[in-house]
Design an enzyme around this catalytic site. Structure first.
Site, PDB file in Angstrom:
ATOM      1  N   SER A 107      53.356  41.771   5.509  1.00 37.56           N
ATOM      2  CA  SER A 107      52.407  42.477   6.363  1.00 37.56           C
ATOM      3  C   SER A 107      52.564  43.988   6.230  1.00 37.56           C
ATOM      4  CB  SER A 107      52.565  42.009   7.807  1.00 37.56           C
ATOM      5  OG  SER A 107      51.556  42.518   8.632  1.00 37.56           O
ATOM      6  N   ASP A 247      45.200  41.391   7.549  1.00 35.74           N
ATOM      7  CA  ASP A 247      44.898  40.686   8.798  1.00 35.74           C
ATOM      8  C   ASP A 247      44.882  41.627  10.005  1.00 35.74           C
ATOM      9  OD1 ASP A 247      47.627  41.136   9.161  1.00 35.74           O
ATOM     10  OD2 ASP A 247      48.080  39.085   9.804  1.00 35.74           O
TER      11      ASP A 247
END
Length: 482
Positions: A107, A247
């Site tokens: 991430s 995301d």
């Protein structure tokens, strides 16, 4: 060799964070990655015949993917390799085809770290699933897996793009100029294609082959300056970006000012006319205040920080109200769709995992439909402003100890408040929320929230104040105290 995943992970210092496994690249050995995926398929998704696999652009991701694919093939399943792809695209494709998925990504954390996210056929795994994976015993291979990456299946990316193309007017961005801060985001190309599909003139900004850890919840001063400069230089109507695995969105208005993710979440909930919202305890209280001011019949549920908790909260709300128009979001901007919605006569199917593309398109659609710049979309919102930052390289146990002392000691609270208070101001803590860390509401109405990061050795700090210019000052004062 048969070994419990928990024992192996503790030996290497790798564990589940707020969303997925996280650890230093050097500790994410082929054996450990093999073990995590093998246990996932044994204990959470047994009997799976196909497993979707994707990865981000970190230099360590391909080797981790090879170990994960080796575990999938050892289980007797087929690895559907989707290549470099946004996490929500992989998850949506897997859900549509009722198969589990494994995403190799760290991430937003630094490139010397990485991780793995897991998805059941119905969506992101729960905390109970994480425990089952850790408790599992697996047979490790005698030698490190020597697996080649398969050819890329492009259907997942096509399915993800098609999800959005029918939702909005094809010319909604005609005459608009939108910058895409590409850096090393795995979503950079799909975002550019979608913006062009809707008629925008797309300006590419700072694409790089070197991994850049963008934290959408704590935007760096450098990125703040970049947004302002790019907007002025190119006369942009918006700037779109994401974190590394696509995301979490990062969106700037026409002035180049980055929007807070928790305000973006409220805008998206408003656009979809959501009746129920699950969101973490650290998001802006505009969520509730706006509902009261507008007379909206919207039920909200605050959760611990992390998408698994938001998803659990959405499941709770859906059990209470099966026909709920349900969404969730986080302070980092990640937006989750918990039920099907009708948007412009088309069905937006549920995607209960963080997405960056939908909130970006919703924001642009709102500006188009309201015939106003993005900066005016929140003109009637209550004056509540949030910001967050972190102290890096502070052990988790140290963070916990600092928070415990603050919770239990009036003296420690007074020390902190004396640093925060303006001249002549007397502050005191009027309430505490220990849903996740320590969230203190002050008699001034301001909020200070401290918690250990679930992804890295960091102490996270969140503040909420009534003055737009007061957030950064408050953050500096709080963090300076530690």
């Amino acid at each position: 060799m048969n070994k419990q995943v928990k024992v192996l992970s503790e030996e290497l210092g790798v564990a589940f964070g707020t969303s997925g496994v996280r650890g230093l690249v050097k500790d994410l050995t082929p054996e450990l990655c093999f073990a995590f995926v093998a246990s996932f398929l044994q204990g959470v998704c047994s009997g799976s015949k196909r497993v979707a696999v994707g990865l981000d652009l970190r230099p360590s991701s391909p080797d981790i993917a090879k170990a994960c694919i080796a575990a999938i093939e050892k289980s007797g399943a087929e690895a559907v390799y989707c290549g470099v792809i946004p996490t929500p695209a992989l998850a949506f494709y897997a859900m549509q085809h009722q198969m589990p998925a494994v995403m190799i990504t760290g991430s937003h954390i630094p490139f010397d770290r990485n991780g793995i996210k897991f998805y059941r056929p119905d969506g992101e795994i729960s905390k109970a699933d994480e425990a089952a994976i850790m408790d599992g015993f697996v047979t490790l291979p005698d030698a490190s897996p020597d697996t080649l990456l398969p050819s890329v299946n492009t259907d997942a990316m096509t399915t993800f793009e098609d999800r959005y193309k029918a939702l909005f007017l094809s010319d909604m961005l005609a005459g608009k100029k939108v910058g895409v801060y590409e850096h090393s985001s795995v979503a950079r190309d799909v975002i550019k294609r979608l913006l062009a599909h809707f008629g925008a003139q797309v300006v590419s900004l700072e694409r790089t082959d070197t991994f850049v850890p963008i934290d959408t919840e704590a935007v760096s001063p450098e990125d703040v300056a970049k947004g302002l400069a790019w907007s002025q230089e190119h006369q942009l109507d918006a700037i779109i970006s994401t974190d590394g695995d696509g995301d979490r969105p990062l969106i700037a208005n026409e002035k180049g000012e980055w929007l807070r993710g928790d305000i973006l979440g409220v805008l998206c909930a408003d656009y979809l006319k959501a009746s129920h919202v699950a969101a973490p305890v650290n998001v802006n209280t505009v969520l509730e205040l706006r509902g009261k001011l507008q007379g909206l019949e919207r039920k909200t549920l605050r959760t611990k920080i992390g998408s698994p908790y938001v998803i659990a909260g959405m499941e709770t709300l859906l059990k209470q109200t099966p026909d709920a128009r349900l969404v969730g979001y986080e302070a980092n901007g990640g937006f989750l769709v918990g039920s099907d919605f009708e948007v412009n006569g088309q069905t937006l199917h549920a995607l209960p995992t963080r997405d960056s593309v939908l909130p970006a398109l919703i924001l642009l659609a709102m500006a188009h439909e309201k015939h106003c710049p993005i900066s005016e979309l929140t003109s009637d919102y209550p004056a509540r402003y949030t910001a967050s930052d972190r102290i890096q390289n502070i052990p988790t146990q140290t963070s916990k100890q600092l928070i415990a002392e603050l919770r239990n000691s009036k003296t420690k609270q007074a020390e902190l408040l004396s640093v925060i208070a303006e001249e002549g101001e007397v502050l005191e803590v009027v309430s505490m929320d220990e849903t996740d860390g320590l969230r203190m509401t002050l008699n001034s109405g301001d909020i200070v929230h401290l918690r250990p990061s679930g992804n890295a050795p960091e102490l996270r700090c969140y503040v909420e104040v009534s003055s737009e210019n007061g957030t950064d000052d408050m953050l500096r004062k709080v963090l300076r105290n530690y």
